[in-house]
Design a protein around this motif. Sequence first.
Motif, PDB file in Angstrom:
ATOM      1  N   UNK A  99      34.100  35.195  36.528  1.00 36.39           N
ATOM      2  CA  UNK A  99      35.313  34.872  37.278  1.00 36.39           C
ATOM      3  C   UNK A  99      36.239  34.168  36.297  1.00 36.39           C
ATOM      4  N   UNK A 100      37.475  34.662  36.158  1.00 35.61           N
ATOM      5  CA  UNK A 100      38.339  34.201  35.072  1.00 35.61           C
ATOM      6  C   UNK A 100      39.631  33.591  35.612  1.00 35.61           C
ATOM      7  N   UNK A 101      40.149  32.560  34.920  1.00 40.28           N
ATOM      8  CA  UNK A 101      41.434  31.971  35.327  1.00 40.28           C
ATOM      9  C   UNK A 101      42.559  33.000  35.282  1.00 40.28           C
ATOM     10  N   UNK A 102      43.508  32.859  36.196  1.00 40.62           N
ATOM     11  CA  UNK A 102      44.621  33.817  36.253  1.00 40.62           C
ATOM     12  C   UNK A 102      45.514  33.699  35.037  1.00 40.62           C
ATOM     13  N   UNK A 103      45.786  32.488  34.580  1.00 42.08           N
ATOM     14  CA  UNK A 103      46.591  32.261  33.383  1.00 42.08           C
ATOM     15  C   UNK A 103      45.973  31.109  32.592  1.00 42.08           C
ATOM     16  N   UNK A 104      46.486  30.872  31.395  1.00 48.50           N
ATOM     17  CA  UNK A 104      45.995  29.762  30.582  1.00 48.50           C
ATOM     18  C   UNK A 104      46.259  28.416  31.251  1.00 48.50           C
ATOM     19  N   UNK A 130      41.894  35.044  38.805  1.00 48.52           N
ATOM     20  CA  UNK A 130      42.566  36.335  38.967  1.00 48.52           C
ATOM     21  C   UNK A 130      42.129  36.945  40.299  1.00 48.52           C
ATOM     22  N   UNK A 131      43.033  37.597  41.001  1.00 46.35           N
ATOM     23  CA  UNK A 131      42.620  38.266  42.247  1.00 46.35           C
ATOM     24  C   UNK A 131      41.743  39.478  41.951  1.00 46.35           C
ATOM     25  N   UNK A 132      40.793  39.727  42.811  1.00 46.14           N
ATOM     26  CA  UNK A 132      39.945  40.912  42.676  1.00 46.14           C
ATOM     27  C   UNK A 132      40.585  42.038  43.489  1.00 46.14           C
ATOM     28  N   UNK A 133      41.400  42.825  42.829  1.00 40.99           N
ATOM     29  CA  UNK A 133      42.187  43.863  43.501  1.00 40.99           C
ATOM     30  C   UNK A 133      41.343  45.127  43.618  1.00 40.99           C
ATOM     31  N   UNK A 134      41.112  45.621  44.838  1.00 43.72           N
ATOM     32  CA  UNK A 134      40.314  46.837  44.994  1.00 43.72           C
ATOM     33  C   UNK A 134      41.084  48.081  44.563  1.00 43.72           C
ATOM     34  N   UNK A 135      40.363  49.153  44.301  1.00 44.33           N
ATOM     35  CA  UNK A 135      41.005  50.434  44.014  1.00 44.33           C
ATOM     36  C   UNK A 135      41.566  51.014  45.311  1.00 44.33           C
ATOM     37  N   UNK A 317      46.273  34.808  44.831  1.00 43.58           N
ATOM     38  CA  UNK A 317      46.481  33.468  44.274  1.00 43.58           C
ATOM     39  C   UNK A 317      47.545  32.669  45.021  1.00 43.58           C
ATOM     40  N   UNK A 318      47.195  31.445  45.366  1.00 47.78           N
ATOM     41  CA  UNK A 318      48.098  30.589  46.116  1.00 47.78           C
ATOM     42  C   UNK A 318      49.409  30.341  45.381  1.00 47.78           C
ATOM     43  N   UNK A 319      49.340  30.208  44.051  1.00 41.42           N
ATOM     44  CA  UNK A 319      50.553  29.895  43.294  1.00 41.42           C
ATOM     45  C   UNK A 319      51.581  31.010  43.358  1.00 41.42           C
ATOM     46  N   UNK A 320      51.164  32.238  43.729  1.00 39.99           N
ATOM     47  CA  UNK A 320      52.079  33.361  43.772  1.00 39.99           C
ATOM     48  C   UNK A 320      52.854  33.450  45.087  1.00 39.99           C
ATOM     49  N   UNK A 321      52.450  32.649  46.107  1.00 38.44           N
ATOM     50  CA  UNK A 321      53.175  32.722  47.378  1.00 38.44           C
ATOM     51  C   UNK A 321      53.498  31.358  47.980  1.00 38.44           C
TER      52      UNK A 321
END
Length: 432
Positions: A99-104, A130-135, A317-321
């Motif tokens: 599980x990785x951070x969305x940005x630095x 990072x969001x886990x975006x499905x196909x 991600x909460x920061x995006x909305x």
Amino acid sequence: MSDLKQNSQKFQSDNISVEVKFEPGCQVSLDITVSPKAVEAAYQKALKTINKEMSFPGFRKGHAPVAVVEEKFGKYIQEEWQNILLRTAFNDAIDLVKIYPRTEKSVNNVKVNSLVRKEEASLHFDFESRPEVPNVDLNGFKFEPVAIRPVEDKDVELAIYKLRFEHGEFTPVEGRAAQAGDFVMVDIDAIINDEGQTAKVAEGTTFEVGSEHVVEWLRDLVVGLNVGESKECNVHCDASDHSGHHHGRKVTLLEIKQGEISPLSEGLIKQVGCDSEEMLRSQVRKRIELDHAREADQNKIHQLEAYFNQKYDFDVPKSMYENASKEMARRHIAHLPRQEGDEEQFHSESEKIKQNTTSELKQALRRYLLAQQVAMQNNLKVTENDLYYAHMNEVIMKGKESKMDEQEMSRLYGQVLQSKAMEFLIQTAEAQ
């Protein structure tokens, strides 16, 4: 949220154990326990680094006795040790849990709960992942039939009326309400829920009060309104303008003018690049045909968006909305009627607006992330020409040029990329 991971998971490796906690908005907490062996290895690395960097009388760099280095530079060793352990443990942890951070800049609230040589260390990190975006899966999806509206003579007459209108001459009117025969500028909002929340449909639109060329519900709506006043009406919002909401319209009067529209003269016809009235009408008809085709495509996009809203409910991600949601809700709440003794109802309606605003923004963000993934997987590109034409289209629609800074370029890039992805998905769905 249905797709949110279970609230807590545990992972183990030779050097660390990690407890991961998940919260909505892609908020992740890591509690890391580091083995005594790894703690000591970090200390020895810090000691070696300080020894190499510092000068000691009588010793070559990097060759001073450990006891001398620890006595003279213990504070710096401690800081370097902590930094090394934090970096190493965090990198090992995210590699372990995948599980990785969305940005630095997403990592925050870093804590060292305990750090003693040759003992287990306890560390804590919070970050936005990072969001886990499905196909996107279009299996089973079919468009409802969409018929392209035929071009009627009245459509051509309306377009020519608008052309004459654009070349008319008008002067502002002050000190009275709007009346039949006036030319008015208005903002039009769709009322998108039972709480009265609105979304912009048209901004700074000008029309002639009472004209047969204006849609019936709007024709006489502003009669009696003064500048700054608003009026609502219960009219169907079709999918061509605002995603099929059915809660009516709100019209706000911005300006009242008087004047005359331009006659359809030879000069006007030549000014718009035509040699005759017949040629003008032919060109207008072709343009309307293209507009109706785009309208049908827009209907298909609305169908795809409704499909996405129903099928995909992944965390975002909460920061995006969060900030945008608060600002939009604040603007809507500012227009709520508020009377003394009605505080409980006002609070209830305010909370509904906040929830609805957040929900709609999260849905829009999911659609954007899905489109972004489709674009990446299918190598869809945004060119400089794409950005130029998108920018010029907005200039024409708004009537003024916006500054093409980095923020504007980024916004247009996302808009064009999403449009290309939706076009690709429409073609894919139609080919099934």
